[in-house]
Design an enzyme around this catalytic site. Sequence first.
Site, PDB file in Angstrom:
ATOM      1  N   LYS A   1      77.666 -30.574 -21.606  1.00 35.41           N
ATOM      2  CA  LYS A   1      76.211 -30.685 -21.505  1.00 35.41           C
ATOM      3  C   LYS A   1      75.491 -30.494 -22.839  1.00 35.41           C
ATOM      4  CE  LYS A   1      76.634 -31.151 -17.070  1.00 35.41           C
ATOM      5  NZ  LYS A   1      76.057 -30.226 -16.120  1.00 35.41           N
TER       6      LYS A   1
ATOM      7  N   GLY B   1      66.767 -31.290 -13.600  1.00 37.39           N
ATOM      8  CA  GLY B   1      66.204 -32.045 -12.497  1.00 37.39           C
ATOM      9  C   GLY B   1      67.164 -32.996 -11.831  1.00 37.39           C
TER      10      GLY B   1
ATOM     11  N   GLY C   1      71.864 -26.510  -8.255  1.00 36.09           N
ATOM     12  CA  GLY C   1      72.870 -27.337  -8.907  1.00 36.09           C
ATOM     13  C   GLY C   1      74.243 -26.718  -8.783  1.00 36.09           C
TER      14      GLY C   1
ATOM     15  N   ALA D   1      71.850 -26.935 -16.406  1.00 35.48           N
ATOM     16  CA  ALA D   1      71.090 -27.951 -17.134  1.00 35.48           C
ATOM     17  C   ALA D   1      71.899 -29.233 -17.168  1.00 35.48           C
ATOM     18  CB  ALA D   1      70.762 -27.478 -18.551  1.00 35.48           C
TER      19      ALA D   1
ATOM     20  N   GLU E   1      62.110 -24.843 -10.396  1.00 33.66           N
ATOM     21  CA  GLU E   1      62.925 -24.203 -11.423  1.00 33.66           C
ATOM     22  C   GLU E   1      62.077 -23.815 -12.627  1.00 33.66           C
ATOM     23  OE1 GLU E   1      67.314 -26.251 -10.714  1.00 33.66           O
ATOM     24  OE2 GLU E   1      65.800 -27.336 -11.844  1.00 33.66           O
TER      25      GLU E   1
ATOM     26  N   GLY F   1      69.114 -32.188  -9.620  1.00 30.94           N
ATOM     27  CA  GLY F   1      69.051 -31.807  -8.215  1.00 30.94           C
ATOM     28  C   GLY F   1      67.663 -31.941  -7.614  1.00 30.94           C
TER      29      GLY F   1
END
Length: 352
Positions: free
Chosen positions: A223, A197, A127, A185, A205, A199
Amino acid sequence: MIVYVESPAGGGGGVKERCEIVEEAMASALLEVSMTASAAVRANAQVQRLGDLRIGEQIGFRSMQMRGVKLAIPQPLRSTRVNNSVRISAVTAESSSPVFQDSLKRAVAKKAVELVKPGMIVGLGTGSTASMAIEELGKLIAAGKLKDVMGVGTSYQARVLARQFGVKTVDLNDVNVIDIAFDGADEVDGQMNLIKGGGAAHTMEKVVNTMAKKTVILVDQSKVVSELGLTFPVPVEVLPFAISPVLRSLVALGGEPEIRSALRKDGPVITDLGNMVVDVRFPGGIKDPADLERRINMIPGVVENGLFVGIVETVLVATKDAEETVIIDLADYVKNLQQAKNDAAEEKASSS
C-alpha cells in the site's frame, strides 16, 4: 437517455465524453462514465511510468487486467536484514498472493492492538486489515488483558464484527473523545497522506479519525506509494440526486469519474449513509492532495472524499524480513525504499 459531459482540453476547446444514464426501478439514476480508448492508453502509459513507485523498474512488474486494459503494476516488496537494518528487494509471485498479504495484515493488526490500554474508547475502522484489528482486540478482551474498552464503529460491518468478537460498542454521538483509532488504507505516501474508501465508509472513517487523539493506520507493504492516485482512484461519496452535476464537476477537475457498481446486486453501491460512491481516477497522479481534497469537497452534492490529509500521526507497515514478518514505522520503511533504490542504481552503474 444519453448525455455528454464536457471536460477541459487544450486550446480553449472542450472534449465531450459520452455518459449513459440508466434508470433503475426505485433507485436514483445511475450515471456511468465510459472510459474512452484514448483515456485507457493514457492510464496504461501513466502506470508504466510509475518510476520509483515501490522502487519501480528495479522490482519487476506483473500484469493485471483493469477495465479491459493491460496494466503493468509493481510487485510488492520483501525486506531482508543486513547489518541490523531492513533492506528492501523484490518478492516472488507467491509472496504477492492473498495468503501472503493476509499474513502481513494479521501481523500488523496484532501489533497495533498492543497500543490499547484499559478504559480506552477505540475507533474501529472498516476493511480487511481493520477487521483483523477488531478480532485481535476481541481476543485481548476475552483473555482478560483489557477491561472497560469501548469501540466506535465506522460502519455497519465494523459494529457487527465488534459484537461478534466481544468488543462493546458505543454510538459516536455518545462520546466526547476517542482515545485511539485503528484503520487501514488503500494507498499511503511518504507524508502519511492517504487514499481510503475502498469499503465505501470513508466519510465516517474521516469523522472518527479526526476525533481520535491518535490515529494509527495499518498497511502491508503493497500500500506504500511515492505518489497518490497513480493506481487507486479517489472515492467520493455523493448525494444521489446530485450525481450528474457532481460528475461534471469532477471531470472539470481533471478526473475520470465512474459510479461504483455493486457486486451482488444490480445498480450502484449505496453507503451506510444512503449515498452513492464515485471512484475518480487521476491518470497523472495527485500532486497536491490537500488542495484536491479541498476542491472536491467544495463541489455541491459531495458529502466527503477519500483523501485523508494531515489527519494521521502513525502508519505501521508490515513487511518481510527474510522469513520473519517485521512491523516498522512508515518513515523507516520509506528510508529503506530509498536505500534500496540507491543500491540498485549503484549496482547498475558498476555493472555497466
